[in-house]
Design a protein around this motif. Structure first.
Motif, short mmCIF file in Angstrom:
data_model
loop_
_atom_site.label_atom_id
_atom_site.label_comp_id
_atom_site.label_asym_id
_atom_site.label_seq_id
_atom_site.Cartn_x
_atom_site.Cartn_y
_atom_site.Cartn_z
N UNK A 128 72.44 -39.14 43.97
CA UNK A 128 71.12 -40.14 44.08
C UNK A 128 72.24 -41.30 43.22
N UNK A 129 71.28 -42.57 43.37
CA UNK A 129 71.82 -43.73 42.83
C UNK A 129 73.01 -43.73 41.81
N UNK A 130 72.21 -43.86 41.08
CA UNK A 130 72.84 -43.10 39.43
C UNK A 130 73.87 -42.79 39.05
N UNK A 131 73.45 -41.55 39.02
CA UNK A 131 73.52 -40.35 38.18
C UNK A 131 75.04 -38.87 39.09
N UNK A 132 75.37 -40.21 40.85
CA UNK A 132 75.73 -39.69 41.93
C UNK A 132 75.52 -37.81 42.35
N UNK A 153 72.89 -33.86 34.01
CA UNK A 153 73.48 -35.22 33.77
C UNK A 153 72.79 -35.64 32.71
N UNK A 154 71.73 -35.62 32.19
CA UNK A 154 71.76 -35.91 30.07
C UNK A 154 72.77 -35.27 30.05
N UNK A 155 73.06 -34.37 30.20
CA UNK A 155 73.72 -33.59 28.85
C UNK A 155 75.75 -35.14 29.19
N UNK A 156 75.43 -35.37 29.97
CA UNK A 156 76.36 -36.56 30.11
C UNK A 156 78.02 -35.57 30.89
N UNK A 157 78.06 -35.15 31.64
CA UNK A 157 79.33 -35.00 32.51
C UNK A 157 79.15 -36.33 33.17
N UNK A 158 80.13 -36.35 34.05
CA UNK A 158 80.94 -37.43 34.98
C UNK A 158 80.30 -38.37 35.87
N UNK A 159 80.27 -38.69 36.68
CA UNK A 159 79.36 -39.53 37.67
C UNK A 159 79.94 -39.09 39.06
N UNK A 163 81.80 -32.92 40.01
CA UNK A 163 81.05 -32.48 38.36
C UNK A 163 79.88 -31.67 37.76
N UNK A 164 78.78 -32.06 38.69
CA UNK A 164 77.91 -30.47 38.78
C UNK A 164 77.76 -29.64 39.27
N UNK A 188 79.92 -31.68 25.71
CA UNK A 188 79.54 -31.31 23.98
C UNK A 188 78.33 -32.00 23.61
N UNK A 189 77.72 -32.56 24.11
CA UNK A 189 76.26 -32.81 24.13
C UNK A 189 75.21 -31.33 24.07
N UNK A 190 75.63 -30.82 25.00
CA UNK A 190 74.80 -30.04 25.62
C UNK A 190 75.05 -28.69 24.31
#
Length: 353
Positions: A128-132, A153-159, A163-164, A188-190
């Motif tokens: 993915x070009x944005x979130x990697x 990705x929505x929860x704020x992991x590193x790009x 990290x996924x 933290x967000x999740x």
């Protein structure tokens, strides 16, 4: 006279409001319709990735199709609705939608999904070009596999692909790559919404990020059209469970060891099932489920026959869908598992009768 002037002023005011109303900034393809006789499954518009997935008969693919397209109010699309598109001659087909506010544009790529080849070697991956985050690709660069990476990705992991929870790995059974799923700690967000871990997952279908925070299980949408009847589900896997199994509230469950999950499901119709009903829907007609989700230090082959629903027989003209699902934590859909559980899969295949 005063009444006349008031009415005239009101008309002028309304006219001014109408004249000055802002132009619509939306540039979406809302529908993409074909003759049902040209399809083996429902057309799917993936708004998040700006893709239109078509499931065409061989004749429709060879001869071309003329889609009827609707777009956002007052937007325009090129090529225009009703234009014949031919995949074998032109290769990749794209549509550009221009909003009424002309500086806003979106480009959609049309992908024809091959529903006849159910052998997956996981050698080719896209990013993915944005979130990697990564996703397996077919030889023609289409993507029929999905994962929970978009939700993560929505929860704020590193790009960063690593990290996924779902990504490619060089630790494959054959070839140079395989699919790797790892159960990771939430962000933290999740955690703010009560999600403390993410299991790595991979499935044939689509992930809908728009519903992930409201109905997480409904975000995983399973299935692609399947032609014929499956006989067996085969492949290779390697699995190491994490050290400590935790429940959805982060409580350690003593004496419980994490397990992986791998299965294939055949079901009726053209609408996808989701995480709420993939194993319970009355549309399910056959399953092939890995019974041993325990530790496997080396790649281990499985060959599982499909078990059909008793008394079920295919009806003439009926349409079927198939999905394959794998997860590093069997109870990951309920956010239960062990951090660090790692599942590798390679050379998966559905063998037809």
């Amino acid at each position: 006279m005063r009444l006349f002037i008031s009415i005239l002023f009101g008309i002028m005011f309304l006219s001014s409001c109408i004249k000055d109303s802002p132009k619509n900034p939306e540039a979406d393809i809302v529908s993409f319709n074909l003759d049902p006789k040209e399809l083996t499954g429902n057309t799917f518009i993936d708004q998040a990735n700006r893709k239109i997935l078509l499931f065409l008969t061989k004749e429709a693919y060879d001869q071309g199709v003329m889609p009827t397209i609707t777009v956002s109010n007052n937007a325009t699309v090129s090529p225009v609705s009703g234009t014949k598109i031919n995949f074998s001659a032109s290769g990749q087909v794209t549509y550009t939608v221009t909003a009424e506010r002309s500086e806003n544009k979106k480009t959609y790529v049309v992908q024809v999904i091959n529903v006849g080849d159910w052998n997956f070697e996981f050698e080719k991956w896209g990013q993915n070009s944005d979130d990697k985050w990564e996703c397996p690709l077919e030889d023609n660069n289409t993507a029929i596999w999905s994962s929970g990476n978009q939700g993560v990705a929505i929860s704020g992991v590193a790009k960063d692909p690593l990290a996924y929870p779902t990504r490619s790995t060089n630790d494959g059974y054959q070839g140079s790559r395989a699919a790797e799923m790892v159960t990771i700690k939430g962000t933290p967000l999740s955690a703010f919404v009560g999600i403390y871990l993410y299991a790595g997952s991979l499935f044939i279908g689509n992930f809908d990020p728009s519903s992930v925070l409201i109905q997480p299980l409904a975000a995983t949408q399973f299935g692609e059209p399947y032609v014929g009847l499956p006989d067996r589900f085969t492949g290779y896997y390697k699995y190491s469970p994490g050290a400590s199994f935790q429940d959805e509230n982060q409580n350690i469950v003593q004496g419980k060891t994490d397990e992986c999950s791998i299965y294939a499901v055949l079901f009726e119709g053209t609408q996808r099932l989701d995480g709420t009903n993939i194993l319970t829907s009355d549309r399910v007609v056959a399953r092939a489920v890995l019974s041993d989700g325990s530790r496997k230090s080396d790649f281990t082959r499985f060959d599982i026959p499909f078990t059909y629903r008793q008394g079920w027989t295919p009806q003439p003209g009926s349409k079927l869908m198939m999905t394959i699902v794998a997860s590093s934590s069997k109870e990951g859909d309920r956010y239960r598992g062990a951090l660090g559980s790692r599942l590798l899969v390679d050379n998966l295949a559905v063998i037809p009768k």
